[in-house]
Design a protein around this motif. Structure first.
Motif, PDB file in Angstrom:
ATOM      1  N   LEU A 154       0.613  -1.353  -0.599  1.00 58.69           N
ATOM      2  CA  LEU A 154       0.216  -0.120   0.276  1.00 58.69           C
ATOM      3  C   LEU A 154       0.704   1.170  -0.151  1.00 58.69           C
ATOM      4  O   LEU A 154       0.400   1.969  -0.807  1.00 58.69           O
ATOM      5  CB  LEU A 154      -1.351  -0.018   1.263  1.00 58.69           C
ATOM      6  CG  LEU A 154      -2.126  -1.011   1.236  1.00 58.69           C
ATOM      7  CD1 LEU A 154      -3.041  -1.920   2.038  1.00 58.69           C
ATOM      8  CD2 LEU A 154      -2.839  -1.232   0.014  1.00 58.69           C
ATOM      9  N   GLU A 155       1.851   1.307   0.951  1.00 58.96           N
ATOM     10  CA  GLU A 155       2.849   2.523   0.393  1.00 58.96           C
ATOM     11  C   GLU A 155       4.625   2.050   0.499  1.00 58.96           C
ATOM     12  O   GLU A 155       4.453   1.276   1.439  1.00 58.96           O
ATOM     13  CB  GLU A 155       2.043   3.005   1.892  1.00 58.96           C
ATOM     14  CG  GLU A 155       1.421   3.688   1.875  1.00 58.96           C
ATOM     15  CD  GLU A 155       1.498   4.623   3.267  1.00 58.96           C
ATOM     16  OE1 GLU A 155       2.224   5.233   3.773  1.00 58.96           O
ATOM     17  OE2 GLU A 155      -0.246   5.091   4.143  1.00 58.96           O
ATOM     18  N   PRO A 156       5.003   2.312  -0.383  1.00 57.35           N
ATOM     19  CA  PRO A 156       6.308   1.783  -0.772  1.00 57.35           C
ATOM     20  C   PRO A 156       7.072   2.338  -0.122  1.00 57.35           C
ATOM     21  O   PRO A 156       7.101   3.362   0.487  1.00 57.35           O
ATOM     22  CB  PRO A 156       6.260   1.604  -2.101  1.00 57.35           C
ATOM     23  CG  PRO A 156       5.752   2.895  -2.495  1.00 57.35           C
ATOM     24  CD  PRO A 156       4.226   2.818  -1.544  1.00 57.35           C
ATOM     25  N   PRO A 157       8.375   1.857   0.574  1.00 57.58           N
ATOM     26  CA  PRO A 157       9.101   2.118   1.088  1.00 57.58           C
ATOM     27  C   PRO A 157       9.832   3.873   0.117  1.00 57.58           C
ATOM     28  O   PRO A 157       9.636   3.623  -0.559  1.00 57.58           O
ATOM     29  CB  PRO A 157       9.913   1.432   1.512  1.00 57.58           C
ATOM     30  CG  PRO A 157       9.797   0.515   0.712  1.00 57.58           C
ATOM     31  CD  PRO A 157       8.786   0.278   0.369  1.00 57.58           C
ATOM     32  N   LEU A 158      10.119   4.943   1.079  1.00 62.62           N
ATOM     33  CA  LEU A 158      10.904   6.201   0.168  1.00 62.62           C
ATOM     34  C   LEU A 158      11.961   6.158   1.169  1.00 62.62           C
ATOM     35  O   LEU A 158      12.102   5.965   1.957  1.00 62.62           O
ATOM     36  CB  LEU A 158       9.735   6.843   0.272  1.00 62.62           C
ATOM     37  CG  LEU A 158       8.673   6.938  -0.458  1.00 62.62           C
ATOM     38  CD1 LEU A 158       7.184   8.432  -0.728  1.00 62.62           C
ATOM     39  CD2 LEU A 158       8.314   6.953  -2.153  1.00 62.62           C
ATOM     40  N   PRO A 159      13.321   7.024   0.055  1.00 59.13           N
ATOM     41  CA  PRO A 159      14.029   7.076   1.248  1.00 59.13           C
ATOM     42  C   PRO A 159      13.512   7.888   1.467  1.00 59.13           C
ATOM     43  O   PRO A 159      12.927   9.309   1.534  1.00 59.13           O
ATOM     44  CB  PRO A 159      15.321   7.444  -0.510  1.00 59.13           C
ATOM     45  CG  PRO A 159      14.525   8.105  -1.643  1.00 59.13           C
ATOM     46  CD  PRO A 159      13.282   6.749  -1.468  1.00 59.13           C
TER      47      PRO A 159
ATOM     48  N   LEU B 129      14.515  11.809  -2.880  1.00 62.46           N
ATOM     49  CA  LEU B 129      12.710  12.337  -3.132  1.00 62.46           C
ATOM     50  C   LEU B 129      12.048  13.205  -4.088  1.00 62.46           C
ATOM     51  O   LEU B 129      11.216  13.159  -5.036  1.00 62.46           O
ATOM     52  CB  LEU B 129      11.889  12.801  -1.909  1.00 62.46           C
ATOM     53  CG  LEU B 129      11.904  11.621  -1.210  1.00 62.46           C
ATOM     54  CD1 LEU B 129      11.975  12.964   0.403  1.00 62.46           C
ATOM     55  CD2 LEU B 129      11.053  10.841  -1.311  1.00 62.46           C
ATOM     56  N   ARG B 130      13.570  14.297  -4.365  1.00 59.72           N
ATOM     57  CA  ARG B 130      12.786  15.224  -5.820  1.00 59.72           C
ATOM     58  C   ARG B 130      13.023  14.073  -6.909  1.00 59.72           C
ATOM     59  O   ARG B 130      12.492  14.957  -7.819  1.00 59.72           O
ATOM     60  CB  ARG B 130      13.885  16.423  -5.798  1.00 59.72           C
ATOM     61  CG  ARG B 130      13.076  17.151  -4.637  1.00 59.72           C
ATOM     62  CD  ARG B 130      14.314  18.592  -4.615  1.00 59.72           C
ATOM     63  NE  ARG B 130      15.548  18.415  -3.833  1.00 59.72           N
ATOM     64  CZ  ARG B 130      15.174  18.790  -3.149  1.00 59.72           C
ATOM     65  NH1 ARG B 130      14.523  19.251  -1.983  1.00 59.72           N
ATOM     66  NH2 ARG B 130      17.112  18.922  -2.617  1.00 59.72           N
ATOM     67  N   MET B 131      14.054  13.609  -6.743  1.00 63.21           N
ATOM     68  CA  MET B 131      14.173  12.396  -8.295  1.00 63.21           C
ATOM     69  C   MET B 131      13.242  12.044  -8.319  1.00 63.21           C
ATOM     70  O   MET B 131      13.105  11.983  -9.230  1.00 63.21           O
ATOM     71  CB  MET B 131      15.581  11.719  -8.320  1.00 63.21           C
ATOM     72  CG  MET B 131      16.980  12.521  -8.304  1.00 63.21           C
ATOM     73  SD  MET B 131      18.706  11.583  -8.123  1.00 63.21           S
ATOM     74  CE  MET B 131      17.958  10.562  -9.835  1.00 63.21           C
TER      75      MET B 131
ATOM     76  N   LEU C  22       7.912  10.634 -11.670  1.00 57.33           N
ATOM     77  CA  LEU C  22       6.779  10.403 -11.385  1.00 57.33           C
ATOM     78  C   LEU C  22       5.918  11.098 -12.217  1.00 57.33           C
ATOM     79  O   LEU C  22       5.086  11.379 -13.007  1.00 57.33           O
ATOM     80  CB  LEU C  22       5.812  10.231 -10.237  1.00 57.33           C
ATOM     81  CG  LEU C  22       6.431   9.094  -9.366  1.00 57.33           C
ATOM     82  CD1 LEU C  22       6.637   9.009  -7.804  1.00 57.33           C
ATOM     83  CD2 LEU C  22       5.706   7.991  -9.766  1.00 57.33           C
ATOM     84  N   GLU C  23       6.286  12.555 -12.129  1.00 52.28           N
ATOM     85  CA  GLU C  23       5.503  13.878 -12.730  1.00 52.28           C
ATOM     86  C   GLU C  23       5.502  13.565 -14.102  1.00 52.28           C
ATOM     87  O   GLU C  23       4.710  13.600 -14.928  1.00 52.28           O
ATOM     88  CB  GLU C  23       6.141  14.923 -12.739  1.00 52.28           C
ATOM     89  CG  GLU C  23       5.541  15.452 -10.771  1.00 52.28           C
ATOM     90  CD  GLU C  23       6.378  16.829 -10.478  1.00 52.28           C
ATOM     91  OE1 GLU C  23       7.112  17.500 -10.826  1.00 52.28           O
ATOM     92  OE2 GLU C  23       4.951  17.126  -9.187  1.00 52.28           O
TER      93      GLU C  23
END
Length: 52
Positions: free
Chosen positions: A6-11, A17-19, A24-25
């Motif tokens: 449901l919520e993949p781990p993010l760095p 995160l900006r990359m 995604l955009e």
């Protein structure tokens, strides 16, 4: 079938995160462009069928 978390781990670091956000955009924008093109094609086919 593989279930996605449901919520993949993010760095935790903002540069990564900006990359990810930029990626995604871009993907969303490309999908919107493809969708618009397909809708235009669909409408053209419908128009041809209506006049046939």
């Amino acid at each position: 079938m593989v279930e996605l978390p449901l919520e993949p781990p993010l760095p935790p670091d903002p540069p990564r995160l900006r990359m990810i956000l930029a990626y995604l955009e871009r993907q969303i924008a490309e999908t919107d462009v493809v969708g618009m093109y397909l809708r235009l094609q669909r409408d053209a086919v419908r128009k041809e069928l209506a006049s046939a």
